[in-house]
Design a protein around this motif. Structure first.
Motif, short mmCIF file in Angstrom:
data_model
loop_
_atom_site.label_atom_id
_atom_site.label_comp_id
_atom_site.label_asym_id
_atom_site.label_seq_id
_atom_site.Cartn_x
_atom_site.Cartn_y
_atom_site.Cartn_z
N VAL A 42 0.84 -1.20 0.00
CA VAL A 42 0.00 0.00 0.00
C VAL A 42 0.87 1.25 0.00
O VAL A 42 0.59 2.21 -0.73
CB VAL A 42 -0.98 0.00 1.19
N GLN A 43 1.95 1.24 0.77
CA GLN A 43 2.85 2.39 0.76
C GLN A 43 3.43 2.61 -0.64
O GLN A 43 3.51 3.75 -1.11
CB GLN A 43 4.00 2.19 1.75
N LEU A 44 3.79 1.53 -1.31
CA LEU A 44 4.33 1.64 -2.67
C LEU A 44 3.28 2.18 -3.64
O LEU A 44 3.59 3.02 -4.49
CB LEU A 44 4.87 0.29 -3.13
N LEU A 45 2.04 1.73 -3.50
CA LEU A 45 0.97 2.25 -4.35
C LEU A 45 0.78 3.75 -4.13
O LEU A 45 0.65 4.51 -5.10
CB LEU A 45 -0.35 1.53 -4.06
N LEU A 46 0.77 4.17 -2.88
CA LEU A 46 0.58 5.59 -2.58
C LEU A 46 1.75 6.43 -3.12
O LEU A 46 1.54 7.51 -3.68
CB LEU A 46 0.41 5.80 -1.08
N GLN A 47 2.95 5.92 -2.98
CA GLN A 47 4.11 6.65 -3.51
C GLN A 47 4.06 6.72 -5.03
O GLN A 47 4.38 7.76 -5.62
CB GLN A 47 5.41 5.97 -3.05
N THR A 48 3.67 5.63 -5.67
CA THR A 48 3.56 5.61 -7.12
C THR A 48 2.53 6.62 -7.59
O THR A 48 2.75 7.37 -8.55
CB THR A 48 3.21 4.19 -7.63
N PHE A 49 1.38 6.65 -6.91
CA PHE A 49 0.35 7.62 -7.27
C PHE A 49 0.87 9.04 -7.14
O PHE A 49 0.71 9.87 -8.04
CB PHE A 49 -0.91 7.42 -6.42
N GLN A 66 -4.38 3.80 -13.03
CA GLN A 66 -4.38 2.39 -12.65
C GLN A 66 -4.03 2.22 -11.17
O GLN A 66 -4.63 1.40 -10.47
CB GLN A 66 -3.42 1.59 -13.52
N THR A 67 -3.08 3.00 -10.72
CA THR A 67 -2.69 2.95 -9.31
C THR A 67 -3.84 3.40 -8.42
O THR A 67 -4.13 2.77 -7.40
CB THR A 67 -1.44 3.81 -9.07
N LEU A 68 -4.51 4.46 -8.81
CA LEU A 68 -5.65 4.94 -8.05
C LEU A 68 -6.76 3.89 -8.02
O LEU A 68 -7.40 3.67 -6.98
CB LEU A 68 -6.17 6.26 -8.62
N ASP A 69 -6.98 3.21 -9.14
CA ASP A 69 -7.97 2.11 -9.16
C ASP A 69 -7.60 1.03 -8.14
O ASP A 69 -8.46 0.52 -7.43
CB ASP A 69 -8.08 1.49 -10.55
N ASN A 70 -6.32 0.68 -8.09
CA ASN A 70 -5.87 -0.34 -7.14
C ASN A 70 -6.04 0.12 -5.69
O ASN A 70 -6.46 -0.66 -4.83
CB ASN A 70 -4.41 -0.73 -7.40
N ILE A 71 -5.70 1.38 -5.42
CA ILE A 71 -5.88 1.92 -4.07
C ILE A 71 -7.36 1.88 -3.68
O ILE A 71 -7.71 1.42 -2.59
CB ILE A 71 -5.32 3.36 -3.98
N ASN A 72 -8.22 2.37 -4.56
CA ASN A 72 -9.66 2.38 -4.26
C ASN A 72 -10.20 0.97 -4.09
O ASN A 72 -11.05 0.74 -3.22
CB ASN A 72 -10.41 3.12 -5.36
N ALA A 73 -9.72 0.04 -4.89
CA ALA A 73 -10.17 -1.35 -4.76
C ALA A 73 -9.76 -1.93 -3.41
O ALA A 73 -10.54 -2.63 -2.76
CB ALA A 73 -9.61 -2.20 -5.90
N MET A 74 -8.54 -1.62 -2.97
CA MET A 74 -8.09 -2.14 -1.67
C MET A 74 -8.89 -1.53 -0.53
O MET A 74 -9.24 -2.22 0.43
CB MET A 74 -6.60 -1.90 -1.50
N VAL A 75 -9.18 -0.22 -0.62
CA VAL A 75 -10.01 0.42 0.41
C VAL A 75 -11.39 -0.24 0.45
O VAL A 75 -11.89 -0.58 1.53
CB VAL A 75 -10.12 1.94 0.17
N GLY A 131 -5.28 5.78 5.86
CA GLY A 131 -5.15 7.18 5.47
C GLY A 131 -5.10 7.39 3.97
O GLY A 131 -4.84 8.51 3.51
N ALA A 132 -5.33 6.35 3.20
CA ALA A 132 -5.16 6.43 1.75
C ALA A 132 -6.09 7.44 1.09
O ALA A 132 -5.64 8.22 0.24
CB ALA A 132 -5.37 5.05 1.12
N GLN A 133 -7.35 7.44 1.44
CA GLN A 133 -8.28 8.36 0.80
C GLN A 133 -7.93 9.82 1.10
O GLN A 133 -7.99 10.68 0.22
CB GLN A 133 -9.72 8.04 1.19
N ARG A 134 -7.52 10.09 2.32
CA ARG A 134 -7.11 11.45 2.69
C ARG A 134 -5.85 11.84 1.91
O ARG A 134 -5.74 12.96 1.40
CB ARG A 134 -6.87 11.52 4.19
#
Length: 146
Positions: A42-49, A66-75, A131-134
Motif C-alpha cells: 500500500v505504501q508503494l501504491l501511494l508513492q507511485t500515485f 491504474q494505481t488509483l484504481d488499485n488503491i480504491n479497490a483495496m479500500v 489514510g489512503a483516501q485522505r
C-alpha cells in the motif's frame, strides 16, 4: 466509477485465497508477515500515485489512474471484509501475530509495521490504507491532471 472499483475489488478478493482456504489456515507468523507485505504494498501504491499524478506524460497519467484504481479497490475490499467480520462477530487476529520476526534484528524492529492502536481483523487493515483516501485527496488538491 463505483462499479469499476467494486469489480476490481471483487476480482482481488476472489483471487486472494484458494477455494476452501480460510485465514485459520495460516500460522501467526504468516499472518504477521502477510500484514507487513500488505503494508509495504500500500505504501508503494501511494508513492507511485503521488509521483505519477502530476506528470503530464500520457503513460504516467495511465499509471496514476491504474494505481488509483488499485488503491480504491483495496479500500473497498478492506471495508467490505471489516463489515463482514463485524457482522459475523469474528475475533481479531492475536496481537502475537504482529511482532517483528526474530530475523528482523533489533535495528529493523522499529520499522516493522505495527498494527493500528486497535484490533486487526483482516491483514488488509494496515495504517497506510486507513489514510489512503485522505492522502489521495491531498494529492488531488495539489493539482494533478487525472
Amino acid at each position: 466509477e463505483q462499479r469499476r472499483v467494486a469489480a476490481v475489488a471483487a476480482a482481488a478478493g476472489a483471487a486472494s485465497l484458494p477455494r476452501g482456504v480460510s485465514g485459520g489456515d495460516f500460522s501467526p507468523s504468516q499472518i504477521g508477515a502477510l500484514h507487513g507485505m500488505v503494508h509495504d504494498h500500500v505504501q508503494l501504491l501511494l508513492q507511485t500515485f503521488a509521483r505519477t499524478a502530476w506528470n503530464p506524460a500520457p503513460e504516467m497519467q495511465q499509471v496514476a489512474r491504474q494505481t488509483l484504481d488499485n488503491i480504491n479497490a483495496m479500500v473497498y475490499l478492506t471495508t467490505s471484509r471489516l463489515q463482514a467480520k463485524s457482522q459475523r462477530k469474528d475475533p481479531p487476529h492475536a496481537a502475537s501475530c504482529f511482532r517483528a520476526p526474530p530475523s528482523a534484528g533489533t535495528d529493523s524492529a522499529p520499522w516493522w509495521p505495527k498494527p493500528p492502536g486497535q484490533n486487526v481483523y483482516t491483514v488488509l487493515d494496515v495504517a497506510p490504507l486507513r489514510g489512503a483516501q485522505r492522502f489521495v485527496m491531498d494529492v488531488m488538491r495539489g493539482g494533478h491532471r487525472l
